[in-house]
Write a protein that holds these residues in place. Structure first.
Motif, PDB file in Angstrom:
ATOM      1  N   GLY A   1       0.802  -1.213   0.000  1.00  0.00           N
ATOM      2  CA  GLY A   1       0.000   0.000   0.000  1.00  0.00           C
ATOM      3  C   GLY A   1       0.831   1.258   0.000  1.00  0.00           C
ATOM      4  N   ASP A   2       0.123   2.395  -0.032  1.00  0.00           N
ATOM      5  CA  ASP A   2       0.794   3.700  -0.079  1.00  0.00           C
ATOM      6  C   ASP A   2       1.582   3.981   1.190  1.00  0.00           C
ATOM      7  N   HIS A   3       1.109   3.450   2.312  1.00  0.00           N
ATOM      8  CA  HIS A   3       1.842   3.633   3.570  1.00  0.00           C
ATOM      9  C   HIS A   3       2.082   2.255   4.186  1.00  0.00           C
ATOM     10  N   PRO A   4       3.183   1.598   3.849  1.00  0.00           N
ATOM     11  CA  PRO A   4       3.451   0.265   4.410  1.00  0.00           C
ATOM     12  C   PRO A   4       3.528   0.317   5.936  1.00  0.00           C
ATOM     13  N   VAL A   5       2.923  -0.672   6.571  1.00  0.00           N
ATOM     14  CA  VAL A   5       2.892  -0.748   8.026  1.00  0.00           C
ATOM     15  C   VAL A   5       3.817  -1.880   8.482  1.00  0.00           C
ATOM     16  N   PRO A   6       4.797  -1.597   9.334  1.00  0.00           N
ATOM     17  CA  PRO A   6       5.671  -2.662   9.826  1.00  0.00           C
ATOM     18  C   PRO A   6       4.917  -3.611  10.763  1.00  0.00           C
ATOM     19  N   LEU A   7       5.150  -4.897  10.573  1.00  0.00           N
ATOM     20  CA  LEU A   7       4.577  -5.922  11.429  1.00  0.00           C
ATOM     21  C   LEU A   7       5.704  -6.760  12.014  1.00  0.00           C
ATOM     22  N   ARG A   8       5.620  -7.041  13.290  1.00  0.00           N
ATOM     23  CA  ARG A   8       6.613  -7.878  13.976  1.00  0.00           C
ATOM     24  C   ARG A   8       5.935  -9.198  14.326  1.00  0.00           C
ATOM     25  N   ILE A   9       6.436 -10.279  13.773  1.00  0.00           N
ATOM     26  CA  ILE A   9       5.776 -11.576  13.897  1.00  0.00           C
ATOM     27  C   ILE A   9       6.628 -12.492  14.773  1.00  0.00           C
ATOM     28  N   LEU A  10       6.018 -13.011  15.835  1.00  0.00           N
ATOM     29  CA  LEU A  10       6.664 -13.996  16.692  1.00  0.00           C
ATOM     30  C   LEU A  10       6.132 -15.372  16.301  1.00  0.00           C
TER      31      LEU A  10
ATOM     32  N   ASP B   1       3.161  -2.056  14.271  1.00  0.00           N
ATOM     33  CA  ASP B   1       3.846  -0.787  14.547  1.00  0.00           C
ATOM     34  C   ASP B   1       3.092   0.340  13.846  1.00  0.00           C
ATOM     35  N   TYR B   2       1.978   0.737  14.431  1.00  0.00           N
ATOM     36  CA  TYR B   2       1.158   1.794  13.835  1.00  0.00           C
ATOM     37  C   TYR B   2       1.792   3.168  14.093  1.00  0.00           C
ATOM     38  N   ARG B   3       1.382   4.158  13.293  1.00  0.00           N
ATOM     39  CA  ARG B   3       1.904   5.511  13.466  1.00  0.00           C
ATOM     40  C   ARG B   3       1.422   6.099  14.789  1.00  0.00           C
ATOM     41  N   LEU B   4       2.345   6.765  15.486  1.00  0.00           N
ATOM     42  CA  LEU B   4       2.052   7.363  16.776  1.00  0.00           C
ATOM     43  C   LEU B   4       1.678   8.837  16.607  1.00  0.00           C
ATOM     44  N   LEU B   5       0.887   9.327  17.553  1.00  0.00           N
ATOM     45  CA  LEU B   5       0.456  10.723  17.527  1.00  0.00           C
ATOM     46  C   LEU B   5       1.650  11.669  17.517  1.00  0.00           C
ATOM     47  N   SER B   6       1.624  12.637  16.623  1.00  0.00           N
ATOM     48  CA  SER B   6       2.654  13.684  16.589  1.00  0.00           C
ATOM     49  C   SER B   6       2.000  14.964  16.116  1.00  0.00           C
ATOM     50  N   GLU B   7       1.818  15.907  17.022  1.00  0.00           N
ATOM     51  CA  GLU B   7       1.206  17.173  16.624  1.00  0.00           C
ATOM     52  C   GLU B   7       2.122  17.957  15.690  1.00  0.00           C
ATOM     53  N   ARG B   8       3.426  17.838  15.889  1.00  0.00           N
ATOM     54  CA  ARG B   8       4.360  18.557  15.017  1.00  0.00           C
ATOM     55  C   ARG B   8       4.230  18.073  13.579  1.00  0.00           C
ATOM     56  N   ARG B   9       4.066  16.751  13.410  1.00  0.00           N
ATOM     57  CA  ARG B   9       3.935  16.202  12.054  1.00  0.00           C
ATOM     58  C   ARG B   9       2.470  16.044  11.642  1.00  0.00           C
TER      59      ARG B   9
END
Length: 322
Positions: A74-83, A127-135
């Protein structure tokens, strides 16, 4: 449909251990987004994530658990950590970490997810995007990332080695996991999901009554600013907008969803979120609510009898659904 409520009973030595943890937390700084340098905190999270990985990955490997990191399309790839557990997994668990939408990572959840991987589950952590008011990153970005991760997981369960899926989330992750379950239902993809586990989740961004009445004695959080902190997740919305079901799952249509387990500490100002959400979930499906006395928000991270008991309860509930 049913709601079953269970109250944890601690033996006196266990209760004393819980109170010692609370005494330490009472002296600790309180978390508040308006007083934090959020971006600095997120850089610290990245450093901690890398440091934790150097410790947890070898420990997991010794127990037969391997770690794989991939990204969604997708346009914004989301990192996944798989155990990956040893052998064929009993089921796949899509895990969404906590951290108040501003901190945390999939890697930092290795310690919490290890008991599931050691128990034979394949755990996919987001690993979803975290809140950042600056960005100018707000709650809609985190929701979109979790939905992308869920779609990837649902369409790749065969690759992961199982045909059964569970959703889990703690704190902010419980909020995102509930919205993810509703979205999967709306897309006709909920059949693979056999259950959801929400540990001290947040389900009303406008603030339940226990959030509104939280005072300075509140553990972990800065009680008087909790409502304002929640509102910062979607600054373009008024109070009514914060109650809309696209961001507050307490107000969503919950029909057609799988059984759910809710776990919450009774000293948590967000306890009422779990109580109300479990009640509504039980009206539409099956729900279990475990009430843990004298425990604050985030108790899974603090060790002691409450954390150990919650991990056992989660495994037992998952076992019963397989």
């Amino acid at each position: 449909m049913t709601l079953r409520t269970h109250l944890v009973e601690f033996a006196p030595p266990q209760q004393a251990a819980v109170r010692r943890i609370n005494a330490v937390l009472a002296r600790a700084p309180r978390l508040r987004t308006d007083g934090w340098r959020i971006d600095a905190g997120q850089r610290l999270s990245l450093w901690l994530d890398a440091a934790a990985g150097r410790v947890t990955v070898p420990r997991l490997r010794k127990r037969g658990v391997t770690v794989e990191i991939i990204q969604t399309d997708g346009d914004h790839p989301v990192p996944l950590r798989i155990l990956h557990p040893t052998g064929t997994p009993r089921a796949v668990i899509l895990d969404i970490h906590g951290g108040g939408w501003v901190l945390g990572s999939a890697g930092l959840n290795d310690r919490l997810n290890a008991h599931l991987a050691h128990h034979g589950f394949c755990v996919v952590s987001v690993d979803y995007r975290l809140l950042s008011e600056r960005r100018q990153i707000y709650i809609d970005a985190a929701i979109a990332d979790c939905l992308a991760a869920a779609y990837w997981t649902v369409t790749n369960v065969d690759r992961l080695g199982a045909s059964t899926l569970f959703l889990t989330g703690e704190s902010a992750g419980g909020h995102l996991a509930a919205l993810t379950a509703v979205a999967l239902r709306d897309q006709g993809l909920i059949d693979l999901v056999k259950g959801c586990v929400f540990t001290y989740g947040v389900f009303d961004l406008s603030g339940t009554e226990s959030v509104r009445s939280a005072g300075p004695e509140t553990l972990l959080f800065n009680g008087p600013t909790m409502r304002a902190d929640l509102a910062r997740l979607a600054p373009d919305r008024d109070e009514a907008g914060l109650r809309r079901p696209d961001v507050s799952p307490l107000y969503a249509d919950l029909t057609g969803l799988p059984p759910a387990l809710f776990i919450a500490g009774e000293d948590d100002p967000l306890f009422e979120d779990s109580l109300l959400m479990a009640t509504r979930w039980g009206e539409a499906s099956q729900a279990d609510l475990i009430r843990v006395p004298e425990t604050p928000h985030g108790f899974l991270h603090f060790g002691g009898p409450a954390a150990r008991g919650a991990r056992r309860a989660i495994r037992a509930w998952l076992d019963a659904k397989l």
